[in-house]
Each structure stands twice: as structure tokens, then as C-alpha cells.
Design an enzyme around this catalytic site. Structure first.
Site, PDB file in Angstrom:
ATOM      1  N   HIS A   7      -8.977 -29.852 -11.164  1.00  0.00           N
ATOM      2  CA  HIS A   7      -8.903 -31.000 -12.085  1.00  0.00           C
ATOM      3  C   HIS A   7      -9.457 -30.317 -13.457  1.00  0.00           C
ATOM      4  O   HIS A   7     -10.714 -30.060 -13.737  1.00  0.00           O
ATOM      5  CB  HIS A   7      -9.429 -32.436 -11.966  1.00  0.00           C
ATOM      6  CG  HIS A   7      -9.778 -33.288 -12.886  1.00  0.00           C
ATOM      7  ND1 HIS A   7      -8.993 -33.846 -13.490  1.00  0.00           N
ATOM      8  CD2 HIS A   7     -11.144 -34.060 -13.020  1.00  0.00           C
ATOM      9  CE1 HIS A   7      -9.412 -34.785 -14.384  1.00  0.00           C
ATOM     10  NE2 HIS A   7     -10.697 -34.916 -14.185  1.00  0.00           N
ATOM     11  N   TYR A  23      -8.844 -39.181 -19.549  1.00  0.00           N
ATOM     12  CA  TYR A  23     -10.125 -40.415 -19.888  1.00  0.00           C
ATOM     13  C   TYR A  23     -10.890 -39.372 -20.774  1.00  0.00           C
ATOM     14  O   TYR A  23     -10.635 -38.342 -20.928  1.00  0.00           O
ATOM     15  CB  TYR A  23     -10.647 -40.394 -18.525  1.00  0.00           C
ATOM     16  CG  TYR A  23     -11.279 -39.153 -17.835  1.00  0.00           C
ATOM     17  CD1 TYR A  23     -12.507 -38.688 -18.052  1.00  0.00           C
ATOM     18  CD2 TYR A  23     -10.587 -38.944 -16.745  1.00  0.00           C
ATOM     19  CE1 TYR A  23     -12.889 -37.617 -17.420  1.00  0.00           C
ATOM     20  CE2 TYR A  23     -11.173 -37.675 -15.942  1.00  0.00           C
ATOM     21  CZ  TYR A  23     -12.460 -37.065 -16.350  1.00  0.00           C
ATOM     22  OH  TYR A  23     -12.644 -36.043 -15.508  1.00  0.00           O
ATOM     23  N   ASP A  34      -7.375 -57.401  16.421  1.00  0.00           N
ATOM     24  CA  ASP A  34      -7.075 -58.471  17.379  1.00  0.00           C
ATOM     25  C   ASP A  34      -5.827 -57.718  18.266  1.00  0.00           C
ATOM     26  O   ASP A  34      -5.238 -57.037  17.748  1.00  0.00           O
ATOM     27  CB  ASP A  34      -6.606 -59.600  16.930  1.00  0.00           C
ATOM     28  CG  ASP A  34      -5.343 -59.527  15.669  1.00  0.00           C
ATOM     29  OD1 ASP A  34      -5.317 -58.234  15.418  1.00  0.00           O
ATOM     30  OD2 ASP A  34      -4.649 -60.326  15.332  1.00  0.00           O
TER      31      ASP A  34
END
Length: 824
Positions: free
Chosen positions: A226, A260, A545
């Protein structure tokens, strides 16, 4: 589980290893050794170069909880008078209408999970970030309590605390082998000696697959590089930031361009996900002393970054006078679904994983793993992160690599809750797939399975149905055909492909005793009985369940929710024995891949099925929650009279080789009754009208049966079972919160799940599942609310993309409360 006297070896002294050592020693463990191949404090993994961004808000409540704890813990830690967390806040900006709408949705998620946040206009965003060009943006989402984690300082602080509690940290120890004996770890071998161990935790980051391979445990993790770059000094930042704290402005995310930004005193750091995926083979990375910088820092590929630099300058014009002065391609970890991988191996007991964990979630993951190791369960729901969430079909290296790379590409994309990845598809298909395609099935994907959500062949049936218009978001991966399929199920009969639901067999002389101990309901019934029951953990939380059919004295078929159920049962079956699947006269097998299932449901289901079999399918002869083996035409089936849609019908199971013949037999016989094929979209609507829960969405280990409204499946008088002791003294009257049925007041309004619910004007809970109820003519939503607000008739509001949508608490079930349709 008593681990306090056991020898624990943690592989990796990055942020996760240090956090885990601190959490374990804080819980009383003293024999904790952390081994690191590089030097301590900056050992050369992802922690050493991480920019430290902590944005807590995520579609995953689990990830948000992890990040929230990380912020709380790091904020409480100091090194040399400097906090390990800098609460500069976070600011995500939108330059497109799609992103601006998504930020409204994200603000709703923040409210659901308890994160403070506010939507801001362009001018307000520019006040927080003066370098921003306000004319380029539509607005932003500000989370003032997010910020920058100082990962290396936090590692040091936690290492020092753990050391004070007896842990030892050894650097320059390269792990070369994991020794095992009798299905358990016994030692960790390094180039500087062997360390006996009862528990080994791989917290090796992108080296995790190599450590896992030494233990014989595949780790579904793909390392990728990255890009991160730093500008030269900017005059606009001169003298603004203290060099010790580096940043004062919020972390800035420009997700429309996969970017960013954060301050480094008078410079700007820029991270980019905009480039092509750069997969990394951890086995080919250099050792610390051989790396030009460090193993995780690869050479910067300027050509990949060029478009991102142009986008950065456009958003922050001041950068035009600067340039990239330094950069690197940093290696970090991705998984097929973007979530961490944690938990203990079942095949190699004592070998734990704490992998694919970013700094954002590091302390939270460490706490969960430490609780799991010492208490036998994490203190929060972590099923999304459990190693055994992946099916075998999702574990191939090719799948992990392809999905990992795709998660990198999509990390900042606006992802719809139903949106599947496009490759590799199709991976798993039912025997009916060829017929479903002929009917124009629209497929989405889950657990590798192609699952039809509706069929274009039913489009003519939708033309006469008047539905309110939908907004663009809720109209994605939806079709009005679902309404026609739901109506046909209520009025005639429909075929549903239930193959993707997992099927297990539990057999042997100890099968009944084992299942009685593992589940909550009474299973000691005659062969032919089916029961709805729960798997609980020791604290009474709902692990799953199940439907359990007793096919003979020693043969049970279990309808499960996935690999986590199989793992849970196998672990308990193997306790005290040598075989994980055959112990105490119990054999557990996953029969899902070799079998298939069709749900035949609707008021005409008996009219369709009865002529195809010589057995009596009348209500008197084949009652509700009963099972039998029979033949449908030429096809041997196990028929169970169950219905997840609230209508008369059966689940018909057969082997995969006979599946297509079963479908064709039912299809041909059903033509005179107006049979249709129906998909998951109609199915979800029908099950919510009936009030049926979906584990993992509506209830998890964080909820007990009485809170979740499934206390009817608990038989406290049947004898001991896992979780029984924790339920003593509990009941519906003790529940402080409840899973609550809501109906939206406006018949045209829609919500989709995870939205915040407001009672008396303040956030009180969140939506778990939602769908338009085509039978009742309005949206049905289930939500967790305080018991005081969960009273039928109570008005509430659900926030959907910033709009407060009125809703009302309703008594459940909304459809057929007397169970007349299902029992005829």
C-alpha cells in the site's frame, strides 16, 4: 478454562503481540514470552510503518467495538509524557452525490454503534482543514473522538507493562518451526533456541501464513503493498504543529479517490489505495538486516502514485507548490472478507491466531483473544472474525489471493450491503443451478454459494402488483418481482433452493446424550421428531440456532448456520478423546456438499407433493415439526415438515446426484397448481413477517434467548446443557433489552438494516434485519431496544440516510399469529 499456569509464546512483537501480552498478563498470566525476528520497538512489520489512522465507524459493529476499545486504551497510555493516542478526530469528505449519501448512511452507523459524529457543510470542513478547497466538496462527516494511534509508542507502553507483570520479550529470534505432539503444540523453535509452550499465538502480521504453515494451520491472509508518501515542508503548516504531537487537524479521507491525509508536523502524509493491487509473497521478503529500510517497506513505485498526486493537488491546492519527497510501498494484510482472523485451531490445539489486524483494531482484538484464552469466550461477538467462518471452498490459496486483492481495491468503495464480489464466480452451485438460470435467476453470493434472489420468469406476475417507489439505494439488488414471488408463496406454492444452508449429521450410540448436552431444547423424542433449538456458550449467549431432526435412534440431522457450528460441535465431541469427530460414540459429519434441499411452501404444497409419494402427507399423518424418509417420484428424500416462511410445506433433502431430478419432478407436477421458483428476497420478507430470527444478524453471543425472543426453545427441566447455569434466574421478565418488531408508519418507507433507532429523540438501539412486508403492505424491521421502549404501540424513529422515519413497535408475529396456516 484455566490458562494461568500455562506457558504462552506469542510470535510477533508488533502492536498486536504487545497488546496481547499486556492483556494476558493483566489477567494473571505470568509465563508469557514474545518472540520477535527483528529488533524490539520497531521490528520491521506493518506496525513499524503504520500511519496510525483510527476511524471507528464501520458497517461491522464488531470492528467498531474493537476500535473503540483501542482508542480508550491507547488514550490511557503514555510514554515519556506523550499520550499513545492523539485525538485529532476524523473527517471524511464527499465530492460526489453517491459519497455524500454514503456519509449520511455512515453517520447512521456511528449513531447505531455509539460513535459521536456530525455531518458538516463545505465551509465547516474547510474550517477544520484550511488547505481544503471547499468548492470541490459537498460536505463531510466529522468524528471528533477518532484520531492517530502512535503504534510504536503504544507497543512500547504495553511491552513495559507486560514486562512488569512477568512477560519477557526477546528480539532477534526467528521462528523456524512449531513442534506438535498428540494434536497439540508443544514448543516454538527459533534460530536461537527452543521454547516449550502450551499455547502459541501467531501475531506475526503478514508473516502469519508462514507461521501457520509451520503448525500445519492454513491462514487465509494475503499480504499486499500500500503506497504512502510524504510531501516537502508546506509554508501553510510552518509553526502550526508541535513536532512531538505532529498533527492537530483531523485525519482526512478522500475516499472518492481512494486517498487519506494526515499531518507530519509541517508536511502532509498521503496514503493511496488507488493503485493496482500489489500482492506480496512473505516468504520472499528480506530479513530485517538485509532489507534496505525494513522488511515491510518496499521501494516506492512513483508511476503508481502519479494519478493520486494529481488528485491530491486538486483537493488540496497548496500541494501544488510541493512535491513527493519520500515514499514507500508498505506491506499489510487482507483477508477474503476484509476481517481479522482470530481463534484457536481445532486441528492443532493450543495454536491461536491473531492475524490480519490493523492498528485501528489492535487493542480490541487483543482483549477479545485474551478473554477467549482465559475465560473460554470473548466478551463480545466475534463470529465475523473466527477462523472457522470460512468454508473449505473459500480456503484455497487462489481464492484467498483473489478476494484479498479485491478487498484492497474496494477498501474505500461505497459497498451495498447485498453487493457480492464478482470473482471468483460461480464457485458453489446447487444441483438446480441450470434450471434456475433457465428461469432467469438473479444471483447474489454468500459463503461461495450462488443464491437466486428472484427470477425474471416471474416478471409478468409482478405487473399487477402496485408497490411504492423505492430510493436508488434500496432499489439496488432488489426487484418488484420479489413481491410477486412472496404473493405466490402465500396464495399458491413455490420452490425455494435451501441448499446453501449447512447440513450436519450426528450419529452413534452417544448422539442423543451429546446433542442434549450441547443444545437447549428437549431432543429426547421418538424418531421422526424435529426440534428448533439453540447452541449457547457458557455465559448463555446464543452461538447459533439449529433444527435437529431425529431420523432414527442414533441418527440426527442438524440444520446449522455454517462452519462455526460444525467447529463448536467437533470441539466438544473431541474433549477427553483422541479423535475430533469420533469420541464417546459420536460421529459428526458435514453432509452439505453432497446433498441439496428444496423448500416446497404455500397453501397448495400438499396438493403438489401428495400425488408424488405413496406415504400419507396429511396433517394427521405427517404433523408439523416431523420428519420421515420417503420417495418423491423416483427420488429418495428426507422430508421435514418445517417452514421458515410461515406457510404449509416441507423441506425435501436428497443427495446431490438426485437433486436435478427432484427439482424437475416437483416442477412438472406443480404446473397445474401454478408453482413458481422463488428467491431469497421474497424469503427474507416472508420470514420477517412471521418473526423468524436470523442468527448472526438478529442475535449473537451478545444476547441471551429471553432477550432475543427465543426462550421457548429452552427447556431448563431437561437436565444440564452448555449455558444452562448462566440462564438460572433469567427469563423474559428479566430482559433489560429486547429484539423488537417494528413497522414503518409510512407504507412507502424502506430501511435496510443497521440503522439507528431513536426513542424519545435519542439513539436507543439499532435495526438488525429489515424488509418490505409484501403481505402486510409496509416495511418490517427488527431492532434491539431497551425493554421499556419495546412495548407494542410505542412510537420510535429510524434514521435512514439522515431522515428520521417514523415507526411503531408492533406485537409479533405480524402474520398468522395463531399458526393456522402452517399447521393445516
Amino acid at each position: 478454562m484455566n490458562t494461568h499456569n500455562e506457558r504462552v509464546v506469542i510470535v510477533g512483537a508488533g502492536i498486536v503481540g504487545c497488546s496481547l501480552a499486556d492483556e494476558l498478563t493483566a489477567r494473571g498470566l505470568r509465563d508469557v514470552t514474545v518472540l520477535e525476528q527483528g529488533p524490539l520497538l520497531a521490528p520491521g512489520g506493518s506496525t513499524s510503518h503504520a500511519p496510525g489512522l483510527v476511524f471507528r465507524t464501520s458497517p461491522s459493529k464488531t470492528l467498531t467495538d474493537f476500535a473503540t476499545y483501542t482508542v480508550e486504551k491507547f488514550s490511557s497510555l503514555e510514554v515519556d509524557g506523550l499520550s499513545c493516542f492523539n485525538p485529532v478526530g476524523g473527517l471524511e469528505i464527499a465530492t460526489s452525490e453517491e459519497r455524500w449519501a454514503d456519509l449520511h448512511r455512515k453517520a447512521g452507523l456511528a449513531a447505531s454503534w455509539g460513535v459521536r459524529g456530525e455531518l458538516l457543510g463545505p465551509a465547516q470542513c474547510a474550517e477544520l482543514w484550511p488547505l481544503l478547497d471547499p468548492d470541490r466538496i459537498l460536505g463531510g462527516f466529522h468524528t471528533p473522538d477518532d484520531g492517530l494511534a502512535r503504534a510504536l509508542l503504544a507497543s512500547r507502553a504495553q511491552m513495559e507493562r507486560a514486562t512488569a507483570h512477568g512477560a519477557r520479550f526477546l528480539d532477534r529470534h526467528t521462528v523456524t518451526a512449531i513442534e506438535r505432539e498428540g494434536g497439540r503444540v508443544t514448543a516454538v523453535v527459533t534460530d536461537r533456541g527452543t521454547f516449550p509452550a502450551d499455547i502459541v499465538v501467531s501475531a506475526a502480521g503478514f508473516w502469519g501464513p508462514l507461521i501457520g504453515a509451520m503448525a500445519g494451520v492454513p491462514v487465509p491472509l494475503q499480504p499486499l503493498a500500500h503506497q504512502y508518501a510524504r510531501t516537502g515542508p508546506l509554508p501553510e503548516l510552518a509553526g502550526v504543529n508541535d513536532p512531538r504531537t505532529e498533527a492537530s487537524k483531523p485525519i482526512l479521507r478522500f475516499q472518492d479517490r481512494d486517498l487519506y491525509f494526515r499531518e507530519h508536523t509541517d508536511r502532509i502524509g498521503i496514503g493511496s489505495y488507488a493503485h493496482r493491487p500489489l500482492p506480496v509473497d512473505p516468504a520472499r521478503l528480506p530479513a530485517y538486516d538485509e532489507a534496505p529500510v525494513m522488511p515491510s517497506s518496499l521501494p516506492f513505485t512513483a508511476e503508481d502514485f502519479a494519478p493520486s498526486w494529481a488528485d491530491s493537488v486538486e483537493l488540496l491546492p497548496a500541494l501544488g507548490a510541493s512535491q513527493v519527497e519520500e515514499g514507500f510501498n508498505g506491506v499489510f494484510s487482507f483477508t477474503p472478507d476484509g476481517m481479522p482472523v482470530i481463534g484457536e485451531s481445532r486441528e492443532v490445539r493450543g495454536f491461536w491466531l491473531a492475524e490480519a489486524v490493523w492498528v485501528t483494531h489492535s487493542a480490541g482484538v487483543a482483549r477479545a483473544v485474551a478473554e477467549w484464552m482465559t475465560d473460554g469466550r470473548p466478551g463480545m461477538d466475534v463470529h465475523e472474525c473466527d477462523l472457522y467462518r470460512f468454508e473449505d471452498a473459500q480456503r484455497s490459496p487462489a481464492y484467498v489471493a483473489e478476494r484479498g486483492a479485491r478487498n484492497f481495491v474496494e477498501v474505500y468503495d461505497v459497498i451495498h450491503p447485498l453487493q457480492p464480489m464478482e470473482q471468483p464466480r460461480p464457485l458453489r452451485v446447487s444441483p438446480f443451478h441450470v434450471r434456475q438460470r433457465e428461469l432467469g435467476g438473479y444471483f447474489l453470493e454468500a459463503a461461495g454459494w450462488e443464491r437466486p434472489h428472484w427470477y425474471e420468469a416471474n416478471a409478468p406476475l409482478a405487473e399487477s402488483i402496485d408497490l411504492p417507489p423505492r430510493d436508488a439505494w434500496s432499489a439496488r439488488y432488489w426487484s418488484p418481482i420479489a413481491a410477486a414471488e412472496a404473493r405466490a408463496t402465500r396464495e399458491r406454492v413455490a420452490l425455494y433452493d435451501m441448499t446453501p444452508l449447512n447440513r450436519l449429521t450426528v450419529t452413534g450410540p452417544g448422539a442423543l446424550d451429546f446433542l442434549q448436552h450441547m443444545t437447549t431444547n428437549q431432543l429426547a423424542k421418538k424418531p421422526g421428531a424435529v426440534a428448533y433449538t439453540l447452541l449457547l456458550d457458557e455465559a448463555g449467549g446464543i452461538r447459533s440456532d439449529l433444527t435437529v431432526a431425529r431420523l432414527s435412534e442414533r441418527h440426527f440431522q442438524v440444520g446449522a448456520n455454517g462452519g462455526l457450528d460444525l467447529d463448536w460441535l467437533l470441539r466438544h465431541a473431541s474433549e477427553g478423546g483422541t479423535s475430533r469427530s469420533k469420541t464417546g460414540g459420536v460421529h459428526i459429519a458435514d453432509i452439505t456438499p453432497g446433498t441439496c434441499c428444496i423448500g416446497v411452501w404455500g397453501p397448495l404444497a400438499r396438493d403438489l407433493v401428495q400425488p408424488l409419494t405413496r406415504d400419507d402427507f396429511s396433517h394427521e399423518a405427517f404433523g408439523y415439526f416431523k420428519a420421515r424418509r420417503t420417495y418423491i417420484g423416483h427420488v429418495p428424500v428426507t422430508a421435514m415438515r418445517l417452514s421458515y416462511v410461515g406457510e404449509l410445506g416441507w423441506e425435501l433433502y436428497t443427495t446431490a446426484d438426485m437433486g436435478l431430478r427432484l427439482w424437475d419432478t416437483l416442477w412438472e407436477a406443480g404446473q397445474r397448481h401454478g408453482v413458481i421458483a422463488a428467491g431469497r428476497s421474497a424469503f427474507n420478507s416472508l420470514r420477517l413477517e412471521k418473526g423468524y430470527r436470523a442468527w448472526g444478524h438478529d442475535m449473537t453471543t451478545e444476547h441471551d434467548p429471553y432477550e432475543a425472543g427465543v426462550g421457548f426453545a429452552v427447556r431448563m427441566d431437561k437436565g444440564d446443557f452448555v449455558g444452562r447455569a448462566a440462564l438460572e434466574g433469567r427469563g423474559p421478565e428479566t430482559a433489560a433489552r429486547r429484539l423488537t418488531c417494528l413497522t414503518l408508519d409510512d407504507p412507502a418507507a424502506v430501511v435496510m438494516g443497521k440503522e439507528p433507532v431513536y426513542a424519545d429523540g435519542v439513539p436507543a438501539g439499532y435495526v438488525t434485519s429489515a424488509s418490505y412486508g409484501y403481505t402486510i403492505g409496509r416495511t418490517v424491521a427488527y431492532a434491539w431496544l431497551p425493554a421499556a421502549a419495546a412495548v407494542p404501540g410505542t412510537p420510535v424513529h429510524i434514521e435512514y440516510f439522515g431522515e428520521k422515519v417514523p415507526a411503531t413497535v408492533a406485537a409479533e408475529p405480524l402474520f398468522d399469529p395463531r399458526m393456522e396456516r402452517i399447521r393445516r
